[in-house]
Design a protein around this motif. Structure first.
Motif, PDB file in Angstrom:
ATOM      1  N   THR A 129       0.834  -1.217   0.000  1.00  0.00           N
ATOM      2  CA  THR A 129       0.000   0.000   0.000  1.00  0.00           C
ATOM      3  C   THR A 129       0.856   1.249   0.000  1.00  0.00           C
ATOM      4  N   ARG A 130       2.087   1.106   0.421  1.00  0.00           N
ATOM      5  CA  ARG A 130       2.986   2.265   0.475  1.00  0.00           C
ATOM      6  C   ARG A 130       3.749   2.464  -0.837  1.00  0.00           C
ATOM      7  N   HIS A 131       4.137   1.362  -1.472  1.00  0.00           N
ATOM      8  CA  HIS A 131       5.051   1.459  -2.614  1.00  0.00           C
ATOM      9  C   HIS A 131       4.401   1.147  -3.963  1.00  0.00           C
ATOM     10  N   ARG A 132       3.107   0.782  -4.008  1.00  0.00           N
ATOM     11  CA  ARG A 132       2.484   0.406  -5.277  1.00  0.00           C
ATOM     12  C   ARG A 132       2.557   1.563  -6.279  1.00  0.00           C
ATOM     13  N   THR A 133       2.682   1.192  -7.530  1.00  0.00           N
ATOM     14  CA  THR A 133       2.714   2.162  -8.617  1.00  0.00           C
ATOM     15  C   THR A 133       1.444   2.006  -9.455  1.00  0.00           C
ATOM     16  N   ALA A 134       1.255   2.911 -10.391  1.00  0.00           N
ATOM     17  CA  ALA A 134       0.100   2.816 -11.284  1.00  0.00           C
ATOM     18  C   ALA A 134       0.153   1.525 -12.091  1.00  0.00           C
ATOM     19  N   GLU A 135       1.350   1.089 -12.474  1.00  0.00           N
ATOM     20  CA  GLU A 135       1.486  -0.151 -13.230  1.00  0.00           C
ATOM     21  C   GLU A 135       1.098  -1.358 -12.377  1.00  0.00           C
ATOM     22  N   HIS A 136       1.502  -1.352 -11.115  1.00  0.00           N
ATOM     23  CA  HIS A 136       1.095  -2.442 -10.224  1.00  0.00           C
ATOM     24  C   HIS A 136      -0.427  -2.523 -10.128  1.00  0.00           C
ATOM     25  N   VAL A 137      -1.067  -1.378  -9.958  1.00  0.00           N
ATOM     26  CA  VAL A 137      -2.527  -1.340  -9.830  1.00  0.00           C
ATOM     27  C   VAL A 137      -3.187  -1.823 -11.119  1.00  0.00           C
ATOM     28  N   ARG A 138      -2.619  -1.409 -12.268  1.00  0.00           N
ATOM     29  CA  ARG A 138      -3.173  -1.850 -13.551  1.00  0.00           C
ATOM     30  C   ARG A 138      -3.108  -3.361 -13.667  1.00  0.00           C
ATOM     31  N   LEU A 139      -1.982  -3.952 -13.283  1.00  0.00           N
ATOM     32  CA  LEU A 139      -1.824  -5.396 -13.356  1.00  0.00           C
ATOM     33  C   LEU A 139      -2.764  -6.115 -12.385  1.00  0.00           C
ATOM     34  N   LEU A 140      -2.920  -5.565 -11.209  1.00  0.00           N
ATOM     35  CA  LEU A 140      -3.832  -6.171 -10.246  1.00  0.00           C
ATOM     36  C   LEU A 140      -5.257  -6.195 -10.790  1.00  0.00           C
ATOM     37  N   LYS A 141      -5.679  -5.093 -11.395  1.00  0.00           N
ATOM     38  CA  LYS A 141      -7.027  -5.032 -11.951  1.00  0.00           C
ATOM     39  C   LYS A 141      -7.184  -6.003 -13.124  1.00  0.00           C
ATOM     40  N   TYR A 142      -6.138  -6.105 -13.935  1.00  0.00           N
ATOM     41  CA  TYR A 142      -6.196  -7.019 -15.079  1.00  0.00           C
ATOM     42  C   TYR A 142      -6.345  -8.460 -14.606  1.00  0.00           C
ATOM     43  N   TRP A 143      -5.517  -8.887 -13.644  1.00  0.00           N
ATOM     44  CA  TRP A 143      -5.558 -10.271 -13.207  1.00  0.00           C
ATOM     45  C   TRP A 143      -6.815 -10.571 -12.394  1.00  0.00           C
ATOM     46  N   CYS A 144      -7.323  -9.577 -11.677  1.00  0.00           N
ATOM     47  CA  CYS A 144      -8.605  -9.775 -10.992  1.00  0.00           C
ATOM     48  C   CYS A 144      -9.728 -10.010 -12.014  1.00  0.00           C
ATOM     49  N   HIS A 145      -9.662  -9.283 -13.115  1.00  0.00           N
ATOM     50  CA  HIS A 145     -10.654  -9.485 -14.178  1.00  0.00           C
ATOM     51  C   HIS A 145     -10.533 -10.891 -14.764  1.00  0.00           C
ATOM     52  N   GLN A 146      -9.308 -11.370 -14.917  1.00  0.00           N
ATOM     53  CA  GLN A 146      -9.101 -12.732 -15.413  1.00  0.00           C
ATOM     54  C   GLN A 146      -9.671 -13.761 -14.441  1.00  0.00           C
ATOM     55  N   MET A 147      -9.578 -13.490 -13.148  1.00  0.00           N
ATOM     56  CA  MET A 147     -10.176 -14.377 -12.162  1.00  0.00           C
ATOM     57  C   MET A 147     -11.699 -14.387 -12.307  1.00  0.00           C
ATOM     58  N   GLU A 148     -12.268 -13.202 -12.452  1.00  0.00           N
ATOM     59  CA  GLU A 148     -13.727 -13.073 -12.568  1.00  0.00           C
ATOM     60  C   GLU A 148     -14.278 -13.798 -13.784  1.00  0.00           C
ATOM     61  N   THR A 149     -13.530 -13.776 -14.880  1.00  0.00           N
ATOM     62  CA  THR A 149     -14.022 -14.318 -16.152  1.00  0.00           C
ATOM     63  C   THR A 149     -13.511 -15.728 -16.437  1.00  0.00           C
ATOM     64  N   ALA A 150     -12.916 -16.380 -15.440  1.00  0.00           N
ATOM     65  CA  ALA A 150     -12.337 -17.705 -15.658  1.00  0.00           C
ATOM     66  C   ALA A 150     -13.392 -18.785 -15.847  1.00  0.00           C
ATOM     67  N   GLY A 151     -14.613 -18.518 -15.394  1.00  0.00           N
ATOM     68  CA  GLY A 151     -15.663 -19.524 -15.524  1.00  0.00           C
ATOM     69  C   GLY A 151     -15.319 -20.786 -14.755  1.00  0.00           C
ATOM     70  N   ASP A 152     -15.421 -21.933 -15.431  1.00  0.00           N
ATOM     71  CA  ASP A 152     -15.130 -23.209 -14.781  1.00  0.00           C
ATOM     72  C   ASP A 152     -13.669 -23.623 -14.917  1.00  0.00           C
ATOM     73  N   SER A 153     -12.846 -22.778 -15.506  1.00  0.00           N
ATOM     74  CA  SER A 153     -11.442 -23.135 -15.721  1.00  0.00           C
ATOM     75  C   SER A 153     -10.629 -22.935 -14.442  1.00  0.00           C
ATOM     76  N   VAL A 154     -10.315 -24.039 -13.783  1.00  0.00           N
ATOM     77  CA  VAL A 154      -9.514 -23.972 -12.565  1.00  0.00           C
ATOM     78  C   VAL A 154      -8.127 -23.416 -12.880  1.00  0.00           C
ATOM     79  N   GLU A 155      -7.591 -23.811 -14.049  1.00  0.00           N
ATOM     80  CA  GLU A 155      -6.258 -23.355 -14.421  1.00  0.00           C
ATOM     81  C   GLU A 155      -6.229 -21.839 -14.623  1.00  0.00           C
ATOM     82  N   GLN A 156      -7.179 -21.302 -15.388  1.00  0.00           N
ATOM     83  CA  GLN A 156      -7.189 -19.857 -15.642  1.00  0.00           C
ATOM     84  C   GLN A 156      -7.369 -19.086 -14.342  1.00  0.00           C
TER      85      GLN A 156
END
Length: 242
Positions: A129-156
């Motif tokens: 929370t102290r050192h995060r950058t805009a790029e870190h936040v962008r990546l976190l949002k991207y991968w969270c979206h991938q989690m949300e849209t993984a459906g039944d894919s355990v691997e994704q």
């Protein structure tokens, strides 16, 4: 050496391309951790092992050296290669942790895994929370979206979740904290393959929502909120895994 994410990929039945050196390491290491080669036992002779795995003496000996570096075996003159006590195993080695996925359930080990996560993830999230950058936040949002849209894919879902943990570790600016990703991957794999506290679908849905809230807290620099959310994720993983 197994790459981070290898255990998650294996959950869907995907096999890595065969490499004789890695193949022998995996076969022997897996056999030791799962008890096929018991602690204290002496491995078969080079000739027997070479025939069993279909490799040369050079490949076999290099594999045994790697396993010795992981603490799993010890070569002794006139005795052979003996399986070492568990107290000598390197439990921070991602490959050693991966082999435990197929071993008999071990409550003490699981308790230890989550104690390590608690001890290291607390400071990590505060640093993030102290050192995060805009790029870190962008990546976190991207991968969270991938989690949300993984459906039944355990691997994704699993790989995206592991990436979130990795980005948080990187944003903490503490290089040693990435060393717990192997611990996280094993606990995550256990949680993804068990229907304990809730159904697999409900688990993934709740975890995704919590990670999204965590990302917002990290982006806003809200350390206490982020720490509380990370603790909620860890409790969720533990309830589902063990």
């Amino acid at each position: 050496m197994i790459e981070t994410g290898g255990l998650i990929r294996s959950l869907s039945g995907r096999r890595a391309a065969r490499n004789f050196h890695n193949f022998v390491i995996n076969e022997i290491g897996h056999a030791i951790v799962t008890g096929t080669f018991p602690i204290g036992s002496v491995l078969a002779s080079d000739a027997v092992m070479m025939e069993r795995y279909g490799v040369s003496r050079t490949v076999l000996r290099e594999a045994l050296k790697t396993l010795e570096a992981k603490g799993l075996v010890e070569a002794r003159p006139k005795v052979g290669t003996r399986v070492s006590p568990r107290s000598r195993w390197n439990f921070f080695d991602p490959q050693v942790l991966t082999w435990h996925f197929d071993a008999a359930p071990d409550a003490e080990l699981y308790d230890s895994l989550f104690r390590v996560r608690e001890a290291l993830e607390g400071p990590m999230i505060l640093l993030a929370t102290r050192h995060r950058t805009a790029e870190h936040v962008r990546l976190l949002k991207y991968w969270c979206h991938q989690m949300e849209t993984a459906g039944d894919s355990v691997e994704q879902y699993g790989l995206a979740c592991l990436e979130v943990h990795g980005v948080i570790a990187e944003s903490s600016r503490d290089p040693l904290l990435r060393s717990i990703l192997g611990v996280v991957e094993l606990t995550l794999a256990l949680a993804l393959t068990r229907d304990r506290a809730m159904s697999a679908e409900a688990y993934r849905k709740e975890a995704s929502a919590t990670f999204i809230a965590l990302t917002a807290a990290i982006e806003g620099g809200r350390a206490e909120e982020a720490a509380s959310l990370y603790e909620a994720i860890r409790r969720l993983d533990r309830r589902q895994a063990v």
